[in-house]
Motif scaffolding. Structure first.
Motif, PDB file in Angstrom:
ATOM      1  N   PHE A  94      53.103 -21.964 -35.015  1.00 21.64           N
ATOM      2  CA  PHE A  94      53.465 -23.268 -35.560  1.00 21.64           C
ATOM      3  C   PHE A  94      54.920 -23.614 -35.245  1.00 21.64           C
ATOM      4  O   PHE A  94      55.234 -24.769 -34.935  1.00 21.64           O
ATOM      5  CB  PHE A  94      53.257 -23.310 -37.069  1.00 21.64           C
ATOM      6  CG  PHE A  94      53.565 -24.663 -37.662  1.00 21.64           C
ATOM      7  CD1 PHE A  94      52.670 -25.712 -37.501  1.00 21.64           C
ATOM      8  CD2 PHE A  94      54.751 -24.893 -38.335  1.00 21.64           C
ATOM      9  CE1 PHE A  94      52.948 -26.974 -38.021  1.00 21.64           C
ATOM     10  CE2 PHE A  94      55.046 -26.149 -38.854  1.00 21.64           C
ATOM     11  CZ  PHE A  94      54.145 -27.198 -38.695  1.00 21.64           C
ATOM     12  N   PHE A 100      55.981 -26.977 -33.330  1.00 21.29           N
ATOM     13  CA  PHE A 100      56.830 -27.975 -33.972  1.00 21.29           C
ATOM     14  C   PHE A 100      57.992 -28.368 -33.062  1.00 21.29           C
ATOM     15  O   PHE A 100      58.324 -29.557 -32.930  1.00 21.29           O
ATOM     16  CB  PHE A 100      57.365 -27.443 -35.299  1.00 21.29           C
ATOM     17  CG  PHE A 100      58.345 -28.362 -35.971  1.00 21.29           C
ATOM     18  CD1 PHE A 100      57.905 -29.504 -36.626  1.00 21.29           C
ATOM     19  CD2 PHE A 100      59.710 -28.107 -35.923  1.00 21.29           C
ATOM     20  CE1 PHE A 100      58.814 -30.367 -37.238  1.00 21.29           C
ATOM     21  CE2 PHE A 100      60.617 -28.966 -36.529  1.00 21.29           C
ATOM     22  CZ  PHE A 100      60.169 -30.095 -37.183  1.00 21.29           C
ATOM     23  N   LEU A 142      58.311 -32.094 -31.683  1.00 22.05           N
ATOM     24  CA  LEU A 142      59.480 -32.902 -32.032  1.00 22.05           C
ATOM     25  C   LEU A 142      60.223 -33.356 -30.781  1.00 22.05           C
ATOM     26  O   LEU A 142      60.742 -34.476 -30.722  1.00 22.05           O
ATOM     27  CB  LEU A 142      60.412 -32.098 -32.943  1.00 22.05           C
ATOM     28  CG  LEU A 142      61.634 -32.845 -33.490  1.00 22.05           C
ATOM     29  CD1 LEU A 142      61.193 -34.074 -34.284  1.00 22.05           C
ATOM     30  CD2 LEU A 142      62.483 -31.926 -34.360  1.00 22.05           C
ATOM     31  N   PRO A 153      51.533 -30.001 -33.145  1.00 21.13           N
ATOM     32  CA  PRO A 153      51.713 -29.045 -34.247  1.00 21.13           C
ATOM     33  C   PRO A 153      50.628 -29.167 -35.311  1.00 21.13           C
ATOM     34  O   PRO A 153      50.288 -28.166 -35.968  1.00 21.13           O
ATOM     35  CB  PRO A 153      53.092 -29.390 -34.811  1.00 21.13           C
ATOM     36  CG  PRO A 153      53.374 -30.775 -34.348  1.00 21.13           C
ATOM     37  CD  PRO A 153      52.673 -30.926 -33.042  1.00 21.13           C
ATOM     38  N   THR A 154      50.058 -30.362 -35.489  1.00 24.39           N
ATOM     39  CA  THR A 154      48.973 -30.517 -36.460  1.00 24.39           C
ATOM     40  C   THR A 154      47.749 -29.722 -36.036  1.00 24.39           C
ATOM     41  O   THR A 154      47.122 -29.021 -36.854  1.00 24.39           O
ATOM     42  CB  THR A 154      48.600 -32.005 -36.622  1.00 24.39           C
ATOM     43  OG1 THR A 154      49.745 -32.730 -37.079  1.00 24.39           O
ATOM     44  CG2 THR A 154      47.473 -32.168 -37.622  1.00 24.39           C
ATOM     45  N   PHE A 165      58.274 -23.282 -39.670  1.00 27.49           N
ATOM     46  CA  PHE A 165      58.989 -24.559 -39.609  1.00 27.49           C
ATOM     47  C   PHE A 165      60.486 -24.351 -39.817  1.00 27.49           C
ATOM     48  O   PHE A 165      61.311 -24.867 -39.051  1.00 27.49           O
ATOM     49  CB  PHE A 165      58.429 -25.506 -40.667  1.00 27.49           C
ATOM     50  CG  PHE A 165      59.308 -26.697 -40.953  1.00 27.49           C
ATOM     51  CD1 PHE A 165      59.313 -27.786 -40.102  1.00 27.49           C
ATOM     52  CD2 PHE A 165      60.131 -26.706 -42.065  1.00 27.49           C
ATOM     53  CE1 PHE A 165      60.134 -28.888 -40.362  1.00 27.49           C
ATOM     54  CE2 PHE A 165      60.950 -27.799 -42.341  1.00 27.49           C
ATOM     55  CZ  PHE A 165      60.947 -28.894 -41.485  1.00 27.49           C
TER      56      PHE A 165
END
Length: 362
Positions: free
Chosen positions: A245, A249, A253, A280-281, A302
């Motif tokens: 993750f 992310f 981003l 990332p989802t 995160f």
């Protein structure tokens, strides 16, 4: 040993080699490249030493430019992404060797400790209303096609996807932005290694049946495990934090915040934001549905990503070590290759200014 053990490494190698080829340069004198015929006409007049900033102090380092005419240096000038391949392999294998060492030296009493850590996470998630891992997995279990897709996503997207992202970012981004993201991933590996070594945590799929949760190891029972995570050298008690993750992310981003998309092109901007949020989802759903991570593992991933994003510039202070290493090999690597329009990029500190417009094809 099945064919899968060779297919994945071949795919990764193909992406890396493709990145080197796509990011190749013309054989001009640009960026310090010298053709073999020009060597006698352009004698090496470079100084032996150069200055760098290390934590605000000026230090004297070896100037690797004295080796710009060696064969390897010419190859790097022609195929600069080859250095990034070396960086990636260095960071990746350092991380994997560290994991392998902890796996081989794993003490028997760490397994119950890792189990207790996992149970403590479940208890905390229940108090916070975050314990959704079973619900997510139970939704996928009766849907074999979607489960197969989510298993493959977890096993086969993480490493190839990250490498593809780096190759594409190198092609389009200015060097300061690219190097900041590369350093961010390296920092994430370092922080994650410290955390799972000092606080081992069992993933949900390994919790024993007597705990009463009933998590299913869908990846291994479905026989779609990656060769990188199914060998005897892989540390299985490293659920916290989730680099799956954390990496996704950072990638998402970066995509969502791509600069220089024309203000009037709202559709392009919305597409980038949607893609940046979607990746990332999907990875979050995959790590939960396959019972490889807890929600709090993703939360920790995160924060590890955020930390790496903001403090990655500290690695710039290691450039004197790089100078020493390349000087030892008689190899020159330009500090910052010039941008696609031929203008030199400034020394990167991990922060990107609005003047660095690079999404030129938007």
């Amino acid at each position: 040993m099945g064919a899968d053990a060779f297919i994945e490494p071949i795919i990764v190698a193909t992406i890396l080699i493709g990145g080197v080829y796509v990011n190749r340069r013309s054989t001009s004198l640009k960026d310090g490249y010298r053709s073999p015929s020009s060597e006698s006409l352009l004698p090496n007049m470079e100084p032996q030493w150069r200055e760098r900033k290390v934590f605000g102090r000026t230090v004297r380092c070896r100037n690797t430019a004295v080796w710009r005419d060696t064969k390897i240096s010419r190859f790097i000038a022609r195929y600069p992404f080859a250095v990034e391949v070396w960086y990636w392999l260095l960071v990746y294998w350092t991380y994997q060797i560290g994991r392998a060492f902890t796996a081989l030296t794993l003490q028997a009493d760490l397994t119950p400790i890792a189990r207790l850590h996992a149970l403590s996470l479940i208890s905390l998630e229940k108090r916070l209303g975050l314990f959704i891992e079973l619900d997510v997995q139970h939704w996928f279990l009766p849907r074999p096609v979607l489960l197969k897709i989510i298993n493959c996503m977890y096993s086969f997207i993480h490493i190839p996807g990250t490498i593809t992202f780096l190759a594409c970012l190198y092609h389009y981004a200015p060097r300061p932005l690219f190097e900041a993201r590369r350093r961010t991933l390296a920092i994430c590996n370092l922080i994650a290694f410290v955390i799972f070594t000092s606080w081992p945590c069992m993933p949900p799929r390994l919790l024993p049946e007597e705990d009463g949760f009933g998590f299913v190891d869908t990846v291994h029972t479905g026989k779609v495990a990656s060769v990188w995570t199914s060998n005897r050298f892989c540390q299985q008690l490293a659920a916290m934090p989730s680099l799956h993750f954390g990496y996704s992310f950072i990638i998402g981003l970066t995509i969502a915040t791509m600069p220089n998309v024309r203000a009037t092109n709202i559709r392009r901007r919305l597409m980038l934001i949607a893609a940046g949020m979607a990746y990332p989802t999907m990875i979050l759903i995959a790590i939960l549905a396959t019972a490889n991570h807890f929600v709090l593992d993703a939360v920790a991933g995160f924060f590890v990503a955020v930390a790496g994003w903001h403090v990655n510039g500290v690695l710039v202070n290691l450039l004197p070590l790089e100078d020493w290493f390349f000087n030892l090999l008689h190899v020159h690597k330009p500090d910052h290759e010039e941008a696609r329009d031929g203008t030199a990029s400034p020394v990167g500190d991990g922060k990107i200014g609005p003047e660095e417009e690079w999404w030129r094809r938007a």
